[in-house]
Design a protein around this motif. Structure first.
Motif, mmCIF file in Angstrom:
data_model
loop_
_atom_site.group_PDB
_atom_site.id
_atom_site.type_symbol
_atom_site.label_atom_id
_atom_site.label_comp_id
_atom_site.label_asym_id
_atom_site.label_seq_id
_atom_site.Cartn_x
_atom_site.Cartn_y
_atom_site.Cartn_z
ATOM 1 N N LEU A 282 -30.613 3.903 3.502
ATOM 2 C CA LEU A 282 -29.744 2.770 3.174
ATOM 3 C C LEU A 282 -28.341 3.241 2.806
ATOM 4 N N VAL A 283 -28.249 4.365 2.112
ATOM 5 C CA VAL A 283 -26.940 4.931 1.790
ATOM 6 C C VAL A 283 -26.259 5.396 3.081
ATOM 7 N N ALA A 284 -26.988 6.098 3.926
ATOM 8 C CA ALA A 284 -26.425 6.617 5.175
ATOM 9 C C ALA A 284 -25.971 5.490 6.107
ATOM 10 N N ALA A 285 -26.630 4.352 6.027
ATOM 11 C CA ALA A 285 -26.257 3.225 6.880
ATOM 12 C C ALA A 285 -24.826 2.773 6.618
ATOM 13 N N GLN A 286 -24.306 3.066 5.426
ATOM 14 C CA GLN A 286 -22.943 2.673 5.083
ATOM 15 C C GLN A 286 -21.927 3.794 5.308
ATOM 16 N N CYS A 287 -22.388 4.918 5.833
ATOM 17 C CA CYS A 287 -21.505 6.043 6.120
ATOM 18 C C CYS A 287 -20.955 5.922 7.539
ATOM 19 N N PRO A 288 -19.775 6.507 7.782
ATOM 20 C CA PRO A 288 -19.318 6.586 9.163
ATOM 21 C C PRO A 288 -20.368 7.303 10.010
ATOM 22 N N GLY A 289 -20.726 6.722 11.119
ATOM 23 C CA GLY A 289 -21.745 7.302 11.992
ATOM 24 C C GLY A 289 -23.162 6.981 11.583
ATOM 25 N N GLY A 290 -23.334 6.265 10.475
ATOM 26 C CA GLY A 290 -24.664 5.884 10.022
ATOM 27 C C GLY A 290 -25.227 4.746 10.865
ATOM 28 N N GLU A 291 -26.533 4.737 10.976
ATOM 29 C CA GLU A 291 -27.191 3.693 11.754
ATOM 30 C C GLU A 291 -27.632 2.563 10.834
ATOM 31 N N PRO A 292 -27.387 1.321 11.239
ATOM 32 C CA PRO A 292 -27.858 0.207 10.407
ATOM 33 C C PRO A 292 -29.377 0.190 10.346
ATOM 34 N N TYR B 238 -39.247 -3.601 8.473
ATOM 35 C CA TYR B 238 -39.809 -3.066 7.228
ATOM 36 C C TYR B 238 -38.737 -2.689 6.210
ATOM 37 N N GLY B 239 -37.473 -2.779 6.602
ATOM 38 C CA GLY B 239 -36.371 -2.531 5.685
ATOM 39 C C GLY B 239 -36.071 -3.787 4.886
ATOM 40 N N PRO B 240 -35.118 -3.702 3.977
ATOM 41 C CA PRO B 240 -34.776 -4.874 3.171
ATOM 42 C C PRO B 240 -34.251 -6.024 4.037
ATOM 43 N N ASP B 241 -34.621 -7.223 3.664
ATOM 44 C CA ASP B 241 -34.094 -8.419 4.332
ATOM 45 C C ASP B 241 -32.777 -8.846 3.715
ATOM 46 N N TRP C 75 -40.610 14.428 12.187
ATOM 47 C CA TRP C 75 -40.214 13.756 10.952
ATOM 48 C C TRP C 75 -39.082 14.515 10.267
ATOM 49 N N ARG C 76 -39.231 15.830 10.181
ATOM 50 C CA ARG C 76 -38.217 16.667 9.544
ATOM 51 C C ARG C 76 -36.888 16.542 10.290
ATOM 52 N N ALA C 77 -36.917 16.520 11.619
ATOM 53 C CA ALA C 77 -35.683 16.379 12.407
ATOM 54 C C ALA C 77 -34.997 15.048 12.102
ATOM 55 N N ASP C 78 -35.758 13.969 11.942
ATOM 56 C CA ASP C 78 -35.171 12.670 11.595
ATOM 57 C C ASP C 78 -34.537 12.706 10.213
ATOM 58 N N VAL C 79 -35.196 13.345 9.267
ATOM 59 C CA VAL C 79 -34.648 13.449 7.914
ATOM 60 C C VAL C 79 -33.380 14.303 7.928
ATOM 61 N N LEU C 80 -33.371 15.357 8.695
ATOM 62 C CA LEU C 80 -32.185 16.215 8.778
ATOM 63 C C LEU C 80 -31.021 15.496 9.463
ATOM 64 N N ARG C 81 -31.297 14.627 10.438
ATOM 65 C CA ARG C 81 -30.233 13.827 11.051
ATOM 66 C C ARG C 81 -29.623 12.881 10.019
ATOM 67 N N LEU C 82 -30.478 12.299 9.207
ATOM 68 C CA LEU C 82 -30.024 11.430 8.125
ATOM 69 C C LEU C 82 -29.139 12.225 7.155
ATOM 70 N N ARG C 83 -29.587 13.412 6.814
ATOM 71 C CA ARG C 83 -28.814 14.288 5.915
ATOM 72 C C ARG C 83 -27.458 14.613 6.517
ATOM 73 N N ASP C 84 -27.413 14.891 7.817
ATOM 74 C CA ASP C 84 -26.153 15.215 8.483
ATOM 75 C C ASP C 84 -25.150 14.064 8.381
ATOM 76 N N VAL C 85 -25.618 12.840 8.535
ATOM 77 C CA VAL C 85 -24.744 11.666 8.407
ATOM 78 C C VAL C 85 -24.180 11.589 6.998
ATOM 79 N N LEU C 86 -25.028 11.821 6.010
ATOM 80 C CA LEU C 86 -24.588 11.762 4.614
ATOM 81 C C LEU C 86 -23.554 12.846 4.307
ATOM 82 N N VAL C 87 -23.783 14.050 4.799
ATOM 83 C CA VAL C 87 -22.843 15.149 4.564
ATOM 84 C C VAL C 87 -21.528 14.863 5.283
ATOM 85 N N ALA C 88 -21.582 14.398 6.514
ATOM 86 C CA ALA C 88 -20.367 14.091 7.278
ATOM 87 C C ALA C 88 -19.585 12.952 6.633
#
Length: 147
Positions: free
Chosen positions: A61-71, A76-79, A120-133
């Protein structure tokens, strides 16, 4: 672990977490995300899979608000909308993801046992990359937001 896919919200715990965010007042949602991430980032002993799954969902949810983050568009996410989040949550989300990916972590163990650990780890690391960027995260010149 009640999971149906490797997505950040594709498990019972993350879906329930989304429901708890929907039940909270909009103004309280950033604080809930912060506390969820902080609890995991500060865990030094064995990390429970439910806490880690909530932290991964919060980080998404935090990454979704970052540049390059995916909504977050999964059912199953928040409505309810997540208000604009403070940028310092990005560093805290990185710290929580790093902790989730470090032993001893029940969620990491469960994914490795399932055979889907690398995906799963690759998806989490992609999320981390968005947050760092996105800045304000460790590795992006920012400081850890554990305080």
């Amino acid at each position: 672990m009640g999971t149906w896919d490797i997505g950040h919200f594709d498990n019972d715990t993350a879906a329930d977490f989304s429901g708890s965010l929907d039940d909270a007042a909009e103004a309280d949602r950033p604080g809930i995300l912060r506390e969820t991430l902080l609890r995991v980032a500060r865990t030094e002993e064995y990390l429970d899979s439910d806490e880690a799954a909530e932290a991964v969902a919060a980080a998404a949810l935090v990454a979704a608000q970052c540049p390059g983050g995916e909504p977050v568009t999964t059912a199953y996410g928040p409505d309810e909308p997540i208000p604009a989040l403070p940028p310092e949550l990005r560093g805290l989300a990185v710290s929580a993801l790093d902790r989730t990916l470090r032993e001893p972590s029940e969620l990491l163990e469960l994914w490795d046992e399932s055979g889907s650990g690398p995906a799963w780890r690759a998806d989490v690391l992609r999320l981390r990359d968005v947050l760092v960027a996105g800045g304000d995260a460790p590795g992006a010149g920012g400081e850890s937001a554990l305080g």
